[in-house]
Scaffold this active site. Structure first.
Site, mmCIF file in Angstrom:
data_model
loop_
_atom_site.group_PDB
_atom_site.id
_atom_site.type_symbol
_atom_site.label_atom_id
_atom_site.label_comp_id
_atom_site.label_asym_id
_atom_site.label_seq_id
_atom_site.Cartn_x
_atom_site.Cartn_y
_atom_site.Cartn_z
ATOM 1 N NE ARG A 153 -4.161 -1.619 -0.018
ATOM 2 C CZ ARG A 153 -4.205 -2.654 -0.828
ATOM 3 N NH1 ARG A 153 -3.165 -2.887 -1.635
ATOM 4 N NH2 ARG A 153 -5.255 -3.445 -0.862
ATOM 5 C CD GLU A 182 -2.486 3.544 -6.170
ATOM 6 O OE1 GLU A 182 -3.556 2.968 -6.517
ATOM 7 O OE2 GLU A 182 -1.544 2.936 -5.656
ATOM 8 C CG HIS A 201 -2.622 -0.408 -7.346
ATOM 9 N ND1 HIS A 201 -3.088 0.290 -6.251
ATOM 10 C CD2 HIS A 201 -2.601 -1.721 -6.966
ATOM 11 C CE1 HIS A 201 -3.339 -0.548 -5.256
ATOM 12 N NE2 HIS A 201 -3.056 -1.780 -5.664
#
Length: 241
Positions: A153, A182, A201
């Protein structure tokens, strides 16, 4: 009397681990074999040989030795790497055949792991305790020429400290699949640092990952819930994962 219902939450732990472990080994090889140099030379049609590095014999440090961490350790061990890990309950890994050393959590333990690892993989969850855990002090303890890989994370890592460590040469490079914000803002410094491998991601986003997660829920936990059996992968609300 007030009747409260107990809510049980589960997750899809284990469904994404193999893909992320493969990503880690790709990221290690990206730097060990100097893939950026190969791509530059191909683009320039230049034939210059250069030395490359073996992963065999190197040390991989894993921050957060859960399912993803252990899947990564399994592949790293196959490559001939030594594995050291950081986890909340180190006693659970005392007899683990693929983990050579395991440390408990805490600032000093993290610094020790950083000081002995050629490649560091951060797969820790984002909780109140872990946010900003990999900070400037941790990077200052890094072994020379270390590569830092984050697939857990984004908020677990102090990105300003990471950028500083990349720019001042403390780190050899970084491979990042997660970020504090993000999508990563277009004006973020990380985009312009040459020795950083960035992915959006998506390193666990296989064509079947949602199907597999849903299949696990429907075929495993729904029947267990109906029968009153113990559910798999329960989330501890106190710990946050």
């Amino acid at each position: 009397p007030v009747v409260t219902k107990k809510r049980i939450m589960t997750n899809a732990k284990g469904q994404f681990s193999s893909s992320l472990a493969e990503y880690v080994m790709m990221a290690c090889s990206y730097f060990a074999k100097n893939i950026p140099m190969l791509l530059k030379q191909k683009g320039a049609k230049v034939w210059n040989d250069f030395d490359v590095e073996e992963l065999r014999g190197k040390t991989m440090g894993i921050v957060g030795y859960g399912d993803i961490g252990r899947a990564t350790a399994r592949l790293a061990s196959t490559y001939g790497m030594k594995v050291v890990a950081l986890r909340r309950n180190p006693a659970k890994s005392e007899l683990d055949p693929i983990c050579d050393e395991v440390y408990g959590t805490g600032k000093l333990s993290l610094q020790k792991l950083m000081s002995v690892s050629d490649y560091v993989v951060c797969s820790a969850p984002s909780t109140v305790e872990t946010r900003g855990m990999v900070n400037a002090d941790a990077f200052k303890a890094s072994k020379k020429n270390q590569v830092f890989i984050n697939l857990g994370r984004g908020p677990v890592v102090d990105e300003d400290a990471l950028v500083g460590s990349l720019k001042n040469g403390t780190l050899r490079g970084a491979a990042l699949d997660v970020f504090a914000t993000e999508p990563l803002p277009k004006d973020h410094e990380l985009w312009d640092i040459e020795n950083v491998l960035i992915s959006p991601h998506n390193m666990d986003k296989t064509a079947t990952f949602m199907h597999e997660a849903t299949e696990f829920f429907v075929n495993e936990n729904v029947p267990r819930f109906i029968l009153g059996d113990t559910l798999l992968n329960p989330v501890d609300a106190r710990l946050g994962y």
